[in-house]
Write a protein that holds these residues in place. Structure first.
Motif, PDB file in Angstrom:
ATOM      1  N   ASN A   1      -2.218  38.856   1.011  1.00 49.18           N
ATOM      2  CA  ASN A   1      -2.103  38.098   2.266  1.00 49.18           C
ATOM      3  C   ASN A   1      -0.930  38.556   3.124  1.00 49.18           C
ATOM      4  O   ASN A   1      -0.886  38.294   4.321  1.00 49.18           O
ATOM      5  CB  ASN A   1      -2.012  36.593   1.979  1.00 49.18           C
ATOM      6  N   GLN A   2       0.032  39.263   2.535  1.00 46.65           N
ATOM      7  CA  GLN A   2       1.164  39.760   3.312  1.00 46.65           C
ATOM      8  C   GLN A   2       0.792  40.943   4.194  1.00 46.65           C
ATOM      9  O   GLN A   2       1.518  41.271   5.128  1.00 46.65           O
ATOM     10  CB  GLN A   2       2.308  40.157   2.380  1.00 46.65           C
ATOM     11  N   THR A   3      -0.338  41.596   3.887  1.00 46.36           N
ATOM     12  CA  THR A   3      -0.753  42.734   4.719  1.00 46.36           C
ATOM     13  C   THR A   3      -1.152  42.279   6.112  1.00 46.36           C
ATOM     14  O   THR A   3      -1.091  43.056   7.068  1.00 46.36           O
ATOM     15  CB  THR A   3      -1.937  43.474   4.070  1.00 46.36           C
ATOM     16  N   LEU A   4      -1.576  41.015   6.246  1.00 47.90           N
ATOM     17  CA  LEU A   4      -1.965  40.484   7.555  1.00 47.90           C
ATOM     18  C   LEU A   4      -0.775  39.996   8.367  1.00 47.90           C
ATOM     19  O   LEU A   4      -0.924  39.657   9.541  1.00 47.90           O
ATOM     20  CB  LEU A   4      -2.966  39.336   7.375  1.00 47.90           C
ATOM     21  N   LEU A   5       0.404  39.938   7.743  1.00 46.64           N
ATOM     22  CA  LEU A   5       1.575  39.387   8.412  1.00 46.64           C
ATOM     23  C   LEU A   5       2.488  40.462   8.985  1.00 46.64           C
ATOM     24  O   LEU A   5       3.643  40.214   9.284  1.00 46.64           O
ATOM     25  CB  LEU A   5       2.374  38.514   7.433  1.00 46.64           C
ATOM     26  N   THR A   6       1.979  41.676   9.106  1.00 41.65           N
ATOM     27  CA  THR A   6       2.784  42.745   9.706  1.00 41.65           C
ATOM     28  C   THR A   6       2.557  42.749  11.221  1.00 41.65           C
ATOM     29  O   THR A   6       1.446  42.556  11.685  1.00 41.65           O
ATOM     30  CB  THR A   6       2.397  44.114   9.124  1.00 41.65           C
ATOM     31  N   ASN A   7       3.618  43.000  11.948  1.00 38.48           N
ATOM     32  CA  ASN A   7       3.497  42.963  13.414  1.00 38.48           C
ATOM     33  C   ASN A   7       2.972  44.285  13.957  1.00 38.48           C
ATOM     34  O   ASN A   7       2.713  45.227  13.213  1.00 38.48           O
ATOM     35  CB  ASN A   7       4.845  42.607  14.052  1.00 38.48           C
ATOM     36  N   LYS A   8       2.826  44.363  15.272  1.00 41.89           N
ATOM     37  CA  LYS A   8       2.185  45.526  15.889  1.00 41.89           C
ATOM     38  C   LYS A   8       3.002  46.801  15.713  1.00 41.89           C
ATOM     39  O   LYS A   8       2.457  47.906  15.761  1.00 41.89           O
ATOM     40  CB  LYS A   8       1.947  45.258  17.376  1.00 41.89           C
ATOM     41  N   GLU A   9       4.319  46.670  15.519  1.00 36.02           N
ATOM     42  CA  GLU A   9       5.150  47.856  15.335  1.00 36.02           C
ATOM     43  C   GLU A   9       4.820  48.569  14.036  1.00 36.02           C
ATOM     44  O   GLU A   9       5.059  49.763  13.882  1.00 36.02           O
ATOM     45  CB  GLU A   9       6.635  47.456  15.342  1.00 36.02           C
ATOM     46  N   ALA A  10       4.268  47.835  13.073  1.00 43.43           N
ATOM     47  CA  ALA A  10       3.992  48.409  11.759  1.00 43.43           C
ATOM     48  C   ALA A  10       2.518  48.774  11.580  1.00 43.43           C
ATOM     49  O   ALA A  10       2.053  48.918  10.457  1.00 43.43           O
ATOM     50  CB  ALA A  10       4.413  47.428  10.666  1.00 43.43           C
ATOM     51  N   MET A  11       1.771  48.919  12.672  1.00 43.84           N
ATOM     52  CA  MET A  11       0.347  49.236  12.571  1.00 43.84           C
ATOM     53  C   MET A  11       0.112  50.590  11.924  1.00 43.84           C
ATOM     54  O   MET A  11      -0.838  50.781  11.168  1.00 43.84           O
ATOM     55  CB  MET A  11      -0.296  49.195  13.950  1.00 43.84           C
ATOM     56  N   LEU A  12       0.989  51.555  12.222  1.00 44.64           N
ATOM     57  CA  LEU A  12       0.836  52.886  11.639  1.00 44.64           C
ATOM     58  C   LEU A  12       1.022  52.826  10.127  1.00 44.64           C
ATOM     59  O   LEU A  12       0.272  53.454   9.368  1.00 44.64           O
ATOM     60  CB  LEU A  12       1.844  53.849  12.270  1.00 44.64           C
ATOM     61  N   THR A  13       2.014  52.058   9.677  1.00 46.07           N
ATOM     62  CA  THR A  13       2.247  51.895   8.242  1.00 46.07           C
ATOM     63  C   THR A  13       1.050  51.236   7.564  1.00 46.07           C
ATOM     64  O   THR A  13       0.632  51.636   6.479  1.00 46.07           O
ATOM     65  CB  THR A  13       3.508  51.039   8.005  1.00 46.07           C
ATOM     66  N   LYS A  14       0.496  50.225   8.231  1.00 44.59           N
ATOM     67  CA  LYS A  14      -0.682  49.538   7.695  1.00 44.59           C
ATOM     68  C   LYS A  14      -1.861  50.501   7.583  1.00 44.59           C
ATOM     69  O   LYS A  14      -2.579  50.525   6.580  1.00 44.59           O
ATOM     70  CB  LYS A  14      -1.036  48.357   8.596  1.00 44.59           C
ATOM     71  N   PHE A  15      -2.053  51.324   8.623  1.00 44.61           N
ATOM     72  CA  PHE A  15      -3.154  52.296   8.615  1.00 44.61           C
ATOM     73  C   PHE A  15      -2.975  53.301   7.481  1.00 44.61           C
ATOM     74  O   PHE A  15      -3.939  53.638   6.772  1.00 44.61           O
ATOM     75  CB  PHE A  15      -3.216  53.010   9.971  1.00 44.61           C
ATOM     76  N   MET A  16      -1.732  53.793   7.284  1.00 47.40           N
ATOM     77  CA  MET A  16      -1.475  54.752   6.205  1.00 47.40           C
ATOM     78  C   MET A  16      -1.758  54.132   4.844  1.00 47.40           C
ATOM     79  O   MET A  16      -2.344  54.771   3.962  1.00 47.40           O
ATOM     80  CB  MET A  16      -0.014  55.222   6.274  1.00 47.40           C
ATOM     81  N   MET A  17      -1.349  52.878   4.665  1.00 48.23           N
ATOM     82  CA  MET A  17      -1.526  52.221   3.378  1.00 48.23           C
ATOM     83  C   MET A  17      -3.000  52.057   3.032  1.00 48.23           C
ATOM     84  O   MET A  17      -3.424  52.357   1.919  1.00 48.23           O
ATOM     85  CB  MET A  17      -0.835  50.852   3.395  1.00 48.23           C
ATOM     86  N   PHE A  18      -3.804  51.632   4.002  1.00 51.49           N
ATOM     87  CA  PHE A  18      -5.201  51.344   3.703  1.00 51.49           C
ATOM     88  C   PHE A  18      -6.052  52.607   3.597  1.00 51.49           C
ATOM     89  O   PHE A  18      -6.981  52.663   2.784  1.00 51.49           O
ATOM     90  CB  PHE A  18      -5.773  50.377   4.736  1.00 51.49           C
ATOM     91  N   THR A  19      -5.761  53.617   4.392  1.00 52.11           N
ATOM     92  CA  THR A  19      -6.498  54.868   4.230  1.00 52.11           C
ATOM     93  C   THR A  19      -6.175  55.512   2.884  1.00 52.11           C
ATOM     94  O   THR A  19      -7.059  56.064   2.228  1.00 52.11           O
ATOM     95  CB  THR A  19      -6.170  55.857   5.368  1.00 52.11           C
TER      96      THR A  19
END
Length: 345
Positions: free
Chosen positions: A227-245
């Motif tokens: 559930n913490q993956t949804l609590l990242t702000n827009k600045e961390a979108m690249l990090t989120k994309f890297m993690m999930f890919t």
């Protein structure tokens, strides 16, 4: 947690223990290498300020000592009947089975995986990475000397892939999800051991690269639960994309890099008339992909919620972000490699 100089020394002896175990020409030398490796990893795990780290290191120590003592006992016992101190072929059919059992306990293959989730839950992400990659290298290399296709090995492979798939379905902790993914991949690596001499090394290298990529992205975003993956702000979108890919690549989704070793293993198993086992392994791999996609789907959605009040700063993590980007780009090169292989076929 030890200081940086002590940590470098312990990491050096950790790798040295693996090298001694792998390059030894006797089982006694291999056992000594495993012990050096264990005694180097325990101080890296323990942390007096964190009760969970201490508990995890104690669990790991007890399990590894049990496996090492069993391995030494089996080696000494069988030496009375065979020349088992050399790594030559063994006369009786059950000798490889009894020697492989403690090594499978060390590597966390099911049904000897009972200690793995509890230990992983109490470790830092760096130690989780070591436990899932470096600590598996020596036992797998030693198993490659004597493992063969039989009912015991086939049952271990199927149990590891099934337990790794089903065990991760209900989890909310990222550490537990990575643990059960590692158990599933251990089953695939054991299958690679019995189908080809150097095939498991290719699988292990790609698997280790993907694990370190995922862990670097997770550590960068400071995520411990889904559930913490949804609590990242827009600045961390690249990090989120890297993690999930990277997660999808680790699950073996084509055309990412993680699909490549699984493809090779499936081809080798079909050549060796092991189609039913390969079918079960592919189905379990799809189950692991299901819970990876379940995590990734909501975050990849354009209309996913992003709270404005999460002001976690990522400005001081530029160097870590660059290294994570480089490692995640490696997983994306699987598209190119898979296309080349299709062209060659």
């Amino acid at each position: 947690m030890p200081s940086n100089s002590t940590k470098i020394l312990l990491l050096t002896t950790l790798v040295s223990g693996v090298l001694v175990a792998v390059s030894s020409n006797s089982w006694f030398g291999a056992w000594m290498g495993l012990e050096v490796n264990l005694m180097s990893f325990i101080p890296l795990m323990s942390n007096t300020k964190n009760m969970y780290n201490t508990e995890a290191s104690l669990k790991y120590f007890i399990v590894q000592v049990l496996a090492s003592a069993t391995l030494l006992f089996m080696v000494v016992m069988k030496t009375l009947a065979e020349d088992l101190f050399s790594l030559a072929f063994m006369e009786t059919s059950y000798t490889p089975m009894i020697i492989c059992t403690p090594l499978m306990l060390k590597s966390g293959a099911a049904p000897f995986h009972w200690w793995f989730p509890g230990v992983m839950e109490g470790l830092s992400w760096e130690n989780c990475g070591l436990l899932m990659t470096v600590q598996k290298a020596a036992p797998l290399m030693l198993m490659s000397y004597l493992i063969e296709i039989n009912v015991f090995t086939s049952s271990i492979i199927l149990t590891s892939t099934i337990m790794g798939a089903i065990g991760g379905l209900n989890q909310t902790s990222m550490r537990k999800i990575m643990t059960y993914s590692s158990i599933n991949h251990t089953g695939w690596m054991l299958a690679a051991l019995i189908t080809g001499d150097n095939l498991w090394l290719t699988y292990f290298m790609i698997y280790s690269t993907l694990v370190l990529t995922v862990l670097s992205a997770i550590k960068l975003s400071s995520v411990s639960f889904i559930n913490q993956t949804l609590l990242t702000n827009k600045e961390a979108m690249l990090t989120k994309f890297m993690m999930f890919t990277s997660l999808l690549s680790l699950g073996g989704l084509p055309p990412f890099l993680g699909f490549l070793p699984k493809w090779i293993v499936i081809q080798e198993m079909i050549v060796n008339k092991m189609t039913p086992m390969a079918t079960v392994m592919v189905i379990t791999s799809l189950i692991t992909l299901y819970y990876y996609l379940k995590i990734s789907y909501s975050s990849f959605m354009i209309l996913s919620e992003e709270p404005k009040w999460n002001l976690q700063s990522h400005k001081n993590k530029t160097s870590k972000k660059i290294s994570a980007m480089i490692m995640s780009s490696i997983s994306l090169t699987g598209m190119l490699m898979c296309s080349i292989m299709v062209g060659m076929i």
